[in-house]
Scaffold this active site. Sequence first.
Site, PDB file in Angstrom:
ATOM      1  N   SER A 152     -76.190-100.585   9.048  1.00  0.00           N
ATOM      2  CA  SER A 152     -75.395 -99.387   8.151  1.00  0.00           C
ATOM      3  C   SER A 152     -73.783 -99.484   8.215  1.00  0.00           C
ATOM      4  O   SER A 152     -73.503-100.076   9.425  1.00  0.00           O
ATOM      5  CB  SER A 152     -75.773 -98.230   8.671  1.00  0.00           C
ATOM      6  OG  SER A 152     -75.176 -97.004   8.422  1.00  0.00           O
ATOM      7  N   TYR A 165     -78.479 -92.019  14.556  1.00  0.00           N
ATOM      8  CA  TYR A 165     -78.338 -93.132  13.611  1.00  0.00           C
ATOM      9  C   TYR A 165     -77.444 -94.177  13.955  1.00  0.00           C
ATOM     10  O   TYR A 165     -77.733 -95.340  13.691  1.00  0.00           O
ATOM     11  CB  TYR A 165     -78.497 -92.422  12.288  1.00  0.00           C
ATOM     12  CG  TYR A 165     -78.514 -93.314  10.914  1.00  0.00           C
ATOM     13  CD1 TYR A 165     -79.925 -93.729  10.906  1.00  0.00           C
ATOM     14  CD2 TYR A 165     -77.542 -93.909  10.347  1.00  0.00           C
ATOM     15  CE1 TYR A 165     -80.331 -94.807   9.814  1.00  0.00           C
ATOM     16  CE2 TYR A 165     -77.559 -94.704   9.337  1.00  0.00           C
ATOM     17  CZ  TYR A 165     -79.035 -95.025   8.787  1.00  0.00           C
ATOM     18  OH  TYR A 165     -79.295 -95.994   7.816  1.00  0.00           O
TER      19      TYR A 165
END
Length: 270
Positions: A152, A165
């Site tokens: 990500s 995250y």
Amino acid sequence: MNSIFNLEGKIALITGGAGVLGSNFANVLAKQGVIVGIVSQSIEKANKTVAAIENNGGKAFAVQANVLKKEELEKVKDFIVEKYGRLDILINAAGGNMPGATIQPDQAVYDMKTNDLQQVVDLNIIGTMLPTQVFSELFAKQKEGNVINISSTSAQRPLTRVVGYSAAKAAIDNFTKWMSVELASKYGEGIRVNAISPGFFIGEQNRALLLKPDGNLTPRGEKIIDHTPMGRFGKPEDIDGALLFLCSDMSKFVTGTIIIVDGGFAATSI
């Protein structure tokens, strides 16, 4: 069919294959002649993805498994060996975030829920490491195989709010590099491990964070677009080129690499 990638007849397995990005990966590969396995906790969603692929002339199969349960993944491995005799590509697309593992503007880091943080870390890190551990055993025996992880933009450049995250995806980058060395050095150059790092793509988990009910940008969405030179959010098909490149022999000397697909977000400064 574009033969430049030479993927006809390959066997691929996609964890999280019924999700937004995972199902797009599956459709792209199926169009190249790959037989695609959709791994999902929901066999209904997996079957729906398979049906869509088959309706477009592709080949696919559905398997139910929790990426956090090794015994379930082992059963999938046994099924693949029995039915196809080999596995060529593993895409670890299972992942996600939870509200309790984020810090909202009116919250402090002390408000973060430990259980939610644990679930985010488990899903993204363990949910990538376990499938890789299980299915790379086939690659080691074959002396050939291809692992693609999903990172990500928050891994390379930690974002506000998404603390759990971001940390989990940063670990994916580290694991990708570590595993690339481990497998190639012990079992040969035929085994590669890379990752794709998407920027901001609209999905069910982040839609309310980025878009208002009327479709206009939230303040968070505005900040992201302001820092994205291409001026838009990503579309699932924007990843197609990176995916096909990493799956094919066009990248046969590429391992331990994270390919960023983010419209220039990571390159942006003031």
